[in-house]
Design an enzyme around this catalytic site. Structure first.
Site, PDB file in Angstrom:
ATOM      1  N   HIS A  83       0.818  -1.215   0.000  1.00  0.00           N
ATOM      2  CA  HIS A  83       0.000   0.000   0.000  1.00  0.00           C
ATOM      3  C   HIS A  83       0.854   1.269   0.000  1.00  0.00           C
ATOM      4  O   HIS A  83       0.388   2.331  -0.408  1.00  0.00           O
ATOM      5  CB  HIS A  83      -1.020  -0.007   1.150  1.00  0.00           C
ATOM      6  CG  HIS A  83      -0.479   0.240   2.515  1.00  0.00           C
ATOM      7  ND1 HIS A  83      -0.200  -0.774   3.419  1.00  0.00           N
ATOM      8  CD2 HIS A  83      -0.187   1.389   3.173  1.00  0.00           C
ATOM      9  CE1 HIS A  83       0.232  -0.257   4.554  1.00  0.00           C
ATOM     10  NE2 HIS A  83       0.254   1.059   4.427  1.00  0.00           N
ATOM     11  N   ASP A 219       1.240  -7.788   2.218  1.00  0.00           N
ATOM     12  CA  ASP A 219       1.331  -6.340   1.976  1.00  0.00           C
ATOM     13  C   ASP A 219       2.795  -5.915   1.821  1.00  0.00           C
ATOM     14  O   ASP A 219       3.396  -5.344   2.723  1.00  0.00           O
ATOM     15  CB  ASP A 219       0.669  -5.598   3.135  1.00  0.00           C
ATOM     16  CG  ASP A 219       0.372  -4.141   2.813  1.00  0.00           C
ATOM     17  OD1 ASP A 219       0.894  -3.648   1.801  1.00  0.00           O
ATOM     18  OD2 ASP A 219      -0.368  -3.502   3.573  1.00  0.00           O
ATOM     19  N   SER A 642       4.001   1.988   8.544  1.00  0.00           N
ATOM     20  CA  SER A 642       3.749   1.088   7.425  1.00  0.00           C
ATOM     21  C   SER A 642       5.050   0.854   6.674  1.00  0.00           C
ATOM     22  O   SER A 642       5.729   1.795   6.274  1.00  0.00           O
ATOM     23  CB  SER A 642       2.710   1.695   6.481  1.00  0.00           C
ATOM     24  OG  SER A 642       1.445   1.733   7.082  1.00  0.00           O
TER      25      SER A 642
END
Length: 719
Positions: A83, A219, A642
């Site tokens: 992402h 991810d 992240s």
């Protein structure tokens, strides 16, 4: 008695080690290092941060200003979340070559894709400059004067600080303005896409599973840092070469077990752990509900179009994910704060704080803080709500209004700085608009406009009165038919010619007229008062933080996150989200197959991955006949973490942080060790997808694969 104190200390340290915290890596020696070793860490603080020799910090990269990545080879290969790389993957995608759907893998460096504007920043050193920044500040009479002096000092310190010509400096505030730290950085500007799994792996579960455990999302994505021939930062050039890092992370094949030590190293964005109860009440009862409602309305419109049209799905994939991310986060945050009784916990602390103030004889300095907070938050609430409505509706979620607001700023530049500044900004804006309009669909945006403007007009405390009588369907239809803001060509036409004629044409455009009405109204009625009240609250918060540090000297206070390099440590651990429910800390490929829905937008699974599962063809990456996918830790993380590496006790890569559990998203405001968990991709699943699914063994060969639990070093890839 001494034995009793020692016994208490021994039992206290391991417990405190898991209570959250985002610690500055240059300040780990002492209690932090002791806590980490009690949790099982085998490194020294100097192995994590050192200026004089290579250390873990030299492998941690601030990825494009918003995420974290880590260097995993001696050729500048970096790993981050799918992402985080989504915009880049999308920008290289088309209906003919849909890398979002099919994935992308460069088989050699010549196939790697450049990303104009993308940057990767490394930290060279961390330096406390508090005394220099606060020099001459305390004696000034007003908060505005203090802030002006601080900014003057910051500029001087940055300009005077010794650094190399290719390096930059930035100063950030800590502990609400009670500490200032200068970072020397190196920013690389040639970053190329190397690999990404299809969204059915990298975004598996999509928005349904976002912030949720159990999780089964691969991810991750891979990029590479390029440098000039001297290994220094440089703009993109075909002559650039892969960057040779000071340090890169070896990759562990040994996996994780519950209670294993974990350290997450990265750039957490923003936390607000030390807010008073009045602020938390405002967030829970007023601000979050409004933002949730606005984004919910926008997402429903976009989702309906995306499910019906593949081209729109590609256009809006990244935007939708960005909007949905914090929409769902705010829902979980509100529920978590209520469930954990955070407001009452804050109030209980404030009672204790008041007693400490009185007992220590500090009533003159700190006695009125809580009362001042209460009055200030009561006064600012309607302005803060109006600000959130304006930000969410005009600046963020209705694209035509957002484009128009950028043009509004262009007009303000002309009025204040003249035509040369106007032309400079105009040229940059046209380049930016060219990219933005590629993913703009006026049909979708018109429906979003209708929904969000209705909320703005009816619920914002300071919406323009003249709009309350408008027929919104007719207003939307007229603007999206007539305004030139609905296309890039239209905007270029509005801006052609000299500044005076461009501004004249802008002010005749119906879309721009509406933006100007909304923005002028907001500036007249909200901006000045909000900024004055917020400045006052910031001053109170600084004093409140100072008082806490002074009156509770034995408490563990970490500075709030502010997008600077931090570490957080903990263990692999499950949790109890509800009565009689326990979540195991590890998920497996079986869970992907259990969720599999053929052809579904969120839960489809690639045919090859299904076949690998049926054959149990996991190579060296499986464990006991199963393929681990994700795991949980007690690490205190937030947005910006992240892509952060999950690192084991010896400094090896074991996973990739990408999310938190929904029950614990309130950890930005109130960390509860019982339910706050971060979610990480198991590095073995990353390797499995690269190797067995994508057959990109050229990337596997770059990495240093190790077996730390066996006491061995590099291993050769097995087929």
């Amino acid at each position: 008695m001494k034995f009793l104190k020692l016994l208490i200390l021994l039992f206290t340290i391991p417990i405190f080690s898991q209570q959250g915290g985002m610690w500055i890596p240059s300040l780990l020696k002492g209690m932090n290092e002791t806590e980490m070793k009690n949790l099982g860490m085998k490194m020294k603080a100097e192995d994590i941060y050192s200026v004089n020799k290579s250390s873990l910090k030299d492998a941690i990269v601030h990825f494009n200003g918003g995420c974290t990545s880590e260097i995993i080879s001696n050729k500048g290969l970096i790993l981050t979340n799918h992402h985080c790389g989504y915009d880049a993957i999308q920008s290289h995608s088309s209906v003919e070559h849909d890398y979002l759907q099919d994935g992308f893998w460069a088989r050699d460096i010549y196939a790697e894709l450049p990303n104009p504007g993308m940057v990767a920043t490394l930290i060279v050193s961390i330096n406390d400059v508090t005394d220099q920044v606060l020099e001459g500040v305390s004696s000034l009479p007003t908060e505005a004067a203090k802030q002006q002096k601080i900014q003057e000092n910051i500029s001087k310190v940055q300009n005077d600080f010794k650094r190399e010509s290719w390096q930059d400096t930035k100063i950030r505030t800590f502990y609400e303005g009670n500490q200032y730290i200068l970072f020397v950085t190196e920013t690389f500007k040639d970053i190329r896409l190397v690999g990404a799994p299809p969204s059915s792996i990298g975004k598996f579960g999509s928005d349904t599973d976002n912030w949720v455990w159990p999780r089964h999302t691969g991810d991750f994505s891979l990029f590479r840092i390029y440098a000039n021939r001297d290994n220094k930062p440089a703009e993109y050039s075909q002559d650039n070469v892969p960057y040779t890092p000071k340090h890169y992370l070896p990759v562990s094949l040994d996996g994780i077990s519950e209670e294993d030590f974990t350290m997450v190293f990265g750039f957490p964005g923003r936390t607000q752990e030390y807010l008073p109860s009045f602020a938390v009440e405002q967030i829970v009862n007023t601000l979050n509900p409004a933002k949730i409602e606005i984004r919910d309305a926008a997402l429903k419109v976009q989702d309906d179009f995306m499910r019906k049209d593949k081209a729109i799905k590609i256009q809006y994939a990244s935007k939708y994910a960005s909007v949905a991310n914090y929409w769902k986060k705010w829902i979980g945050e509100k529920q978590g704060l209520e469930k954990s009784n955070a407001i009452q916990i804050k109030k209980d602390f404030e009672k204790e704080f008041s007693k400490k103030v009185e007992k220590s004889g500090k009533t003159k300095e700190y006695g009125s803080l809580l009362k001042d907070f209460q009055e200030s938050y009561a006064e600012i609430t309607e302005y803060a709500l109006a600000r959130d409505y304006f930000n969410e509706v005009v600046l963020r979620n209705t694209e035509l209004l957002s484009f128009g607001n950028q043009l509004y700023q262009l007009e303000q530049i002309y009025n204040s700085k003249g035509e040369q500044s106007f032309n400079d900004r105009k040229n940059n804006l046209i380049k930016r608009f060219e990219e933005l309009y590629k993913d703009f669909n006026p049909t979708v945006d018109e429906r979003v406009f209708e929904q969000l403007m209705n909320l703005y007009i009816t619920k914002s405390p300071y919406s323009p009165p003249s709009l309350k009588k408008e027929d919104l369907s007719k207003l939307a239809s007229d603007i999206y038919k007539k305004s030139k803001l609905t296309s890039f060509e239209g905007v270029k036409e509005l801006l052609k010619g000299d500044a005076k004629s461009a501004i004249k044409d802008l002010n005749k455009d119906s879309g721009y007229e509406l933006v100007k009405l909304l923005t002028d109204n907001y500036n007249d009625k909200v901006t000045t008062i909000y900024n004055e009240l917020n400045l006052k609250i910031n001053g109170l918060q600084r004093e409140y933080m100072k008082a806490q540090l002074e009156l509770f000297p034995d408490a563990r206070y970490f500075p709030d996150a502010n997008s600077t390099l931090r570490i957080t440590y903990g263990k692999v651990k499950g949790y109890h989200p509800n009565d009689a429910v326990y979540y195991e800390p590890v998920t497996h490929l079986e869970g992907i197959m259990e969720k599999y829905i053929p052809g579904d937008y969120e839960f489809d699974v690639p045919t090859k991955l299904i076949q690998l599962y049926k054959n149990k063809d996991y190579g060296q990456y499986g464990e006991d006949g199963k393929m681990p996918v994700c795991f949980l830790g007690t690490n205190h993380t937030t947005g910006g973490n992240s892509g952060s590496p999950a690192i084991d006790a010896e400094g090896n890569l074991i996973g990739l942080n990408f999310d938190r559990v929904w029950e614990g998203t309130m950890s930005d405001i109130h960390y509860d060790p019982e339910i706050c968990r971060n979610i990480m991709v198991d590095i073995r699943y990353v390797l499995f997808i690269i190797d067995k699914y994508a057959n990109a063994d050229n990337l596997i060969k770059e990495m240093e694969l190790v077996h730390p639990k066996r006491g061995t070093k590099k291993t050769k890839k097995k087929r």
